[in-house]
Motif scaffolding. Sequence first.
Motif, PDB file in Angstrom:
ATOM      1  N   SER A 110       0.720  -1.293   0.060  1.00 26.95           N
ATOM      2  CA  SER A 110      -0.011  -0.089  -0.037  1.00 26.95           C
ATOM      3  C   SER A 110       0.797   1.040   0.133  1.00 26.95           C
ATOM      4  CB  SER A 110      -1.054  -0.050   1.200  1.00 26.95           C
ATOM      5  OG  SER A 110      -0.236  -0.110   2.203  1.00 26.95           O
ATOM      6  N   SER A 111       1.970   1.336   0.755  1.00 26.71           N
ATOM      7  CA  SER A 111       2.950   2.534   0.451  1.00 26.71           C
ATOM      8  C   SER A 111       3.615   2.631  -0.815  1.00 26.71           C
ATOM      9  CB  SER A 111       4.064   2.118   1.570  1.00 26.71           C
ATOM     10  OG  SER A 111       3.858   2.191   2.989  1.00 26.71           O
ATOM     11  N   ILE A 112       3.776   1.659  -1.474  1.00 29.57           N
ATOM     12  CA  ILE A 112       4.122   1.779  -2.857  1.00 29.57           C
ATOM     13  C   ILE A 112       3.076   2.403  -3.791  1.00 29.57           C
ATOM     14  CG2 ILE A 112       4.738   0.558  -4.986  1.00 29.57           C
ATOM     15  CD1 ILE A 112       6.135  -1.442  -3.139  1.00 29.57           C
ATOM     16  N   ALA A 113       1.944   1.726  -3.574  1.00 30.04           N
ATOM     17  CA  ALA A 113       0.737   2.133  -4.336  1.00 30.04           C
ATOM     18  C   ALA A 113       0.301   3.571  -4.241  1.00 30.04           C
ATOM     19  CB  ALA A 113      -0.587   1.358  -4.031  1.00 30.04           C
ATOM     20  N   PHE A 114       0.311   4.119  -3.088  1.00 27.93           N
ATOM     21  CA  PHE A 114      -0.120   5.562  -2.622  1.00 27.93           C
ATOM     22  C   PHE A 114       1.168   6.371  -3.157  1.00 27.93           C
ATOM     23  CE2 PHE A 114      -2.894   3.667   0.927  1.00 27.93           C
ATOM     24  CZ  PHE A 114      -4.224   3.734  -0.001  1.00 27.93           C
ATOM     25  N   MET A 117       0.856   6.729  -6.899  1.00 26.01           N
ATOM     26  CA  MET A 117      -0.383   7.565  -6.950  1.00 26.01           C
ATOM     27  C   MET A 117      -0.195   8.975  -6.817  1.00 26.01           C
ATOM     28  SD  MET A 117      -4.145   7.485  -5.358  1.00 26.01           S
ATOM     29  CE  MET A 117      -4.311   5.784  -5.467  1.00 26.01           C
ATOM     30  N   ALA A 118       0.555   9.383  -5.758  1.00 29.63           N
ATOM     31  CA  ALA A 118       1.034  10.761  -5.704  1.00 29.63           C
ATOM     32  C   ALA A 118       2.118  11.277  -6.204  1.00 29.63           C
ATOM     33  CB  ALA A 118       1.126  10.931  -3.891  1.00 29.63           C
ATOM     34  N   ARG A 119       2.804  10.747  -7.016  1.00 23.59           N
ATOM     35  CA  ARG A 119       3.916  10.829  -7.958  1.00 23.59           C
ATOM     36  C   ARG A 119       5.340  11.049  -7.035  1.00 23.59           C
ATOM     37  NH1 ARG A 119       2.131  15.755 -11.494  1.00 23.59           N
ATOM     38  NH2 ARG A 119       1.511  16.391  -9.534  1.00 23.59           N
ATOM     39  N   GLY A 120       5.132  10.144  -5.945  1.00 23.08           N
ATOM     40  CA  GLY A 120       6.447  10.295  -5.197  1.00 23.08           C
ATOM     41  C   GLY A 120       7.618   9.490  -5.664  1.00 23.08           C
ATOM     42  N   ASN A 121       8.357   9.212  -4.723  1.00 23.47           N
ATOM     43  CA  ASN A 121       9.731   8.451  -4.917  1.00 23.47           C
ATOM     44  C   ASN A 121       9.204   6.735  -4.745  1.00 23.47           C
ATOM     45  OD1 ASN A 121      12.102   7.070  -4.832  1.00 23.47           O
ATOM     46  ND2 ASN A 121      13.260   8.762  -4.206  1.00 23.47           N
ATOM     47  N   VAL A 122       8.843   6.249  -5.786  1.00 23.77           N
ATOM     48  CA  VAL A 122       8.706   4.541  -5.699  1.00 23.77           C
ATOM     49  C   VAL A 122       9.706   3.916  -5.127  1.00 23.77           C
ATOM     50  CG1 VAL A 122       7.478   2.705  -6.607  1.00 23.77           C
ATOM     51  CG2 VAL A 122       6.551   5.212  -7.014  1.00 23.77           C
ATOM     52  N   PRO A 123      10.769   4.036  -5.707  1.00 23.35           N
ATOM     53  CA  PRO A 123      11.755   3.002  -5.511  1.00 23.35           C
ATOM     54  C   PRO A 123      12.228   3.163  -3.946  1.00 23.35           C
ATOM     55  CG  PRO A 123      12.494   4.195  -7.531  1.00 23.35           C
ATOM     56  CD  PRO A 123      11.334   4.527  -6.944  1.00 23.35           C
ATOM     57  N   ALA A 124      12.067   4.475  -3.441  1.00 20.53           N
ATOM     58  CA  ALA A 124      12.340   4.566  -2.124  1.00 20.53           C
ATOM     59  C   ALA A 124      11.318   4.070  -1.140  1.00 20.53           C
ATOM     60  CB  ALA A 124      12.560   6.198  -1.532  1.00 20.53           C
ATOM     61  N   ALA A 125      10.163   3.912  -1.335  1.00 20.29           N
ATOM     62  CA  ALA A 125       9.074   3.405  -0.822  1.00 20.29           C
ATOM     63  C   ALA A 125       9.252   1.958  -0.937  1.00 20.29           C
ATOM     64  CB  ALA A 125       7.642   3.826  -1.330  1.00 20.29           C
ATOM     65  N   ILE A 126       9.582   1.251  -1.691  1.00 22.93           N
ATOM     66  CA  ILE A 126       9.793  -0.187  -1.955  1.00 22.93           C
ATOM     67  C   ILE A 126      10.877  -0.379  -1.002  1.00 22.93           C
ATOM     68  CG2 ILE A 126      10.792  -1.889  -3.462  1.00 22.93           C
ATOM     69  CD1 ILE A 126       9.500  -0.461  -6.006  1.00 22.93           C
ATOM     70  N   CYS A 127      12.106   0.186  -0.871  1.00 18.64           N
ATOM     71  CA  CYS A 127      13.125  -0.128  -0.273  1.00 18.64           C
ATOM     72  C   CYS A 127      12.877   0.023   1.408  1.00 18.64           C
ATOM     73  CB  CYS A 127      14.186   0.586  -0.494  1.00 18.64           C
ATOM     74  SG  CYS A 127      15.245   0.056  -2.020  1.00 18.64           S
ATOM     75  N   ALA A 128      12.030   1.401   1.565  1.00 24.41           N
ATOM     76  CA  ALA A 128      11.854   1.544   2.971  1.00 24.41           C
ATOM     77  C   ALA A 128      10.749   0.639   3.586  1.00 24.41           C
ATOM     78  CB  ALA A 128      11.019   3.061   3.003  1.00 24.41           C
ATOM     79  N   GLN A 260       6.082  10.017   4.252  1.00 27.45           N
ATOM     80  CA  GLN A 260       4.739   9.997   4.753  1.00 27.45           C
ATOM     81  C   GLN A 260       3.975   8.837   4.829  1.00 27.45           C
ATOM     82  OE1 GLN A 260       1.792  12.495   2.800  1.00 27.45           O
ATOM     83  NE2 GLN A 260       1.210  13.295   5.134  1.00 27.45           N
ATOM     84  N   PHE A 261       3.898   7.961   3.556  1.00 33.59           N
ATOM     85  CA  PHE A 261       3.400   6.864   3.422  1.00 33.59           C
ATOM     86  C   PHE A 261       3.754   5.675   3.920  1.00 33.59           C
ATOM     87  CE2 PHE A 261       1.318   9.239  -0.544  1.00 33.59           C
ATOM     88  CZ  PHE A 261      -0.030   9.437   0.365  1.00 33.59           C
ATOM     89  N   ALA A 262       5.239   5.565   3.982  1.00 32.62           N
ATOM     90  CA  ALA A 262       5.995   4.422   4.372  1.00 32.62           C
ATOM     91  C   ALA A 262       6.130   4.589   6.083  1.00 32.62           C
ATOM     92  CB  ALA A 262       7.160   4.464   3.800  1.00 32.62           C
ATOM     93  N   GLY A 263       6.069   5.841   6.512  1.00 33.11           N
ATOM     94  CA  GLY A 263       6.440   6.212   7.769  1.00 33.11           C
ATOM     95  C   GLY A 263       5.268   6.369   8.825  1.00 33.11           C
ATOM     96  N   SER A 264       3.859   6.487   8.175  1.00 31.65           N
ATOM     97  CA  SER A 264       2.752   6.627   8.837  1.00 31.65           C
ATOM     98  C   SER A 264       1.795   5.369   8.995  1.00 31.65           C
ATOM     99  CB  SER A 264       1.885   7.561   8.305  1.00 31.65           C
ATOM    100  OG  SER A 264       1.485   7.521   6.943  1.00 31.65           O
ATOM    101  N   LYS A 265       2.204   4.312   8.323  1.00 26.78           N
ATOM    102  CA  LYS A 265       1.300   2.948   8.110  1.00 26.78           C
ATOM    103  C   LYS A 265       1.894   1.917   9.099  1.00 26.78           C
ATOM    104  CE  LYS A 265       0.281   2.680   3.961  1.00 26.78           C
ATOM    105  NZ  LYS A 265       1.097   3.809   3.178  1.00 26.78           N
ATOM    106  N   LYS A 266       1.249   0.823   9.497  1.00 33.15           N
ATOM    107  CA  LYS A 266       1.487  -0.427   9.964  1.00 33.15           C
ATOM    108  C   LYS A 266       0.752  -1.606   9.332  1.00 33.15           C
ATOM    109  CE  LYS A 266       3.607   1.394  13.430  1.00 33.15           C
ATOM    110  NZ  LYS A 266       5.063   0.943  13.805  1.00 33.15           N
ATOM    111  N   SER A 267       1.744  -2.599   9.207  1.00 35.22           N
ATOM    112  CA  SER A 267       1.527  -3.860   8.366  1.00 35.22           C
ATOM    113  C   SER A 267       0.617  -4.851   9.209  1.00 35.22           C
ATOM    114  CB  SER A 267       2.881  -4.514   8.038  1.00 35.22           C
ATOM    115  OG  SER A 267       2.429  -5.745   7.277  1.00 35.22           O
TER     116      SER A 267
END
Length: 340
Positions: A110-114, A117-128, A260-267
């Motif tokens: 979900s972090s990757i998807a959001f 969608m928001a045109r952010g750094n997707v590779p960083a979201a994947i690794c984070a 924001q998306f990787a740091g605010s959510k829980k799995s």
Amino acid sequence: MPVDPYILLLLGTVGLAALVPARGTSADVASGASTAAIAFLFFLYGARLSTREALDGLKHWRLHVTVLACTFVIFPLLGLAARGLVPVFLTDPLYQGLLFLTLVPSTIQSSIAFTSMARGNVPAAICAGSFSSLVGIVITPLLAAALLGSSGGFSADSLLEIVLQLLVPFVAGQLTRRWIGGFITRHKKVLGLVDRGSILLVVYTAFSEGMVQGIWHQVSPLRLGGLLIVEGVLLALMLALTWYGSKALRFGREDRIAIQFAGSKKSLASGLPMASVLFGAHASLAVLPLMLFHQMQLMVCAVIAKRRSHDPVPEETAGVSAPESAAASRTSVGTAPHSG
């Protein structure tokens, strides 16, 4: 604002456990199957995670350290602060579940998807997300033992069980990735169903034990309403801290979105099996706050991502980051473990 269909399946499983809980021999069979399912689940997590991609992602270490700090430092501190809400808003068992929620890793899919969608750094979201899941296998049980202690039923045996049931299968998956990685990539949809089916089995077993123990008599609609309010405030605080805090740390727009998306959510996918191992018969109340928070974060983050997608992009990043992110997403998403 989307309602995750999988949440509906989870709620249906909870309803089934309430109507037809596993008892006696059937409970022993369900417990054994749940244990095997959790081990297999973490074996798949290990086999999916590309070690090379994880090492490559270390180049952006400031972003990953920021996400890990949000996930395993700021979240737990807010969880500890919520202790003052007992017994006005929360019962002690619900607070234990809320505190456990703050200790689990971040999501990946979900972090990757959001972020995309928001045109952010997707590779960083994947690794984070991948780093968070990997670190969480070790850090979450240790934090739970330190912060929950005897109230959560923790002991040296609990930590040993975590190592044998979660960490050992994960390492085994990593070691065998070179031989089975191609098979997993080709059959990722089928194995994804196995993932989700395993989690449903874990939920059924945990809530069956809760029904047999009679712990659901401890929860009233008023307490559930209080829990939802507390979780709404918790999510709002983390969304604000990750967005404005990353700005103060001078991250660019695309990195701020990933943080924001990787740091605010829980799995949910990582937290449910861990709770089953750590809490035993009391796992049903322990995972209830996590299940509610999971749906809340999806609904809120979907709205935020949609609004971010209409933000003006600075000229120096326009036309560059989005294609690169999309390409990285296509090549990397299939290798990341599902941590919805």
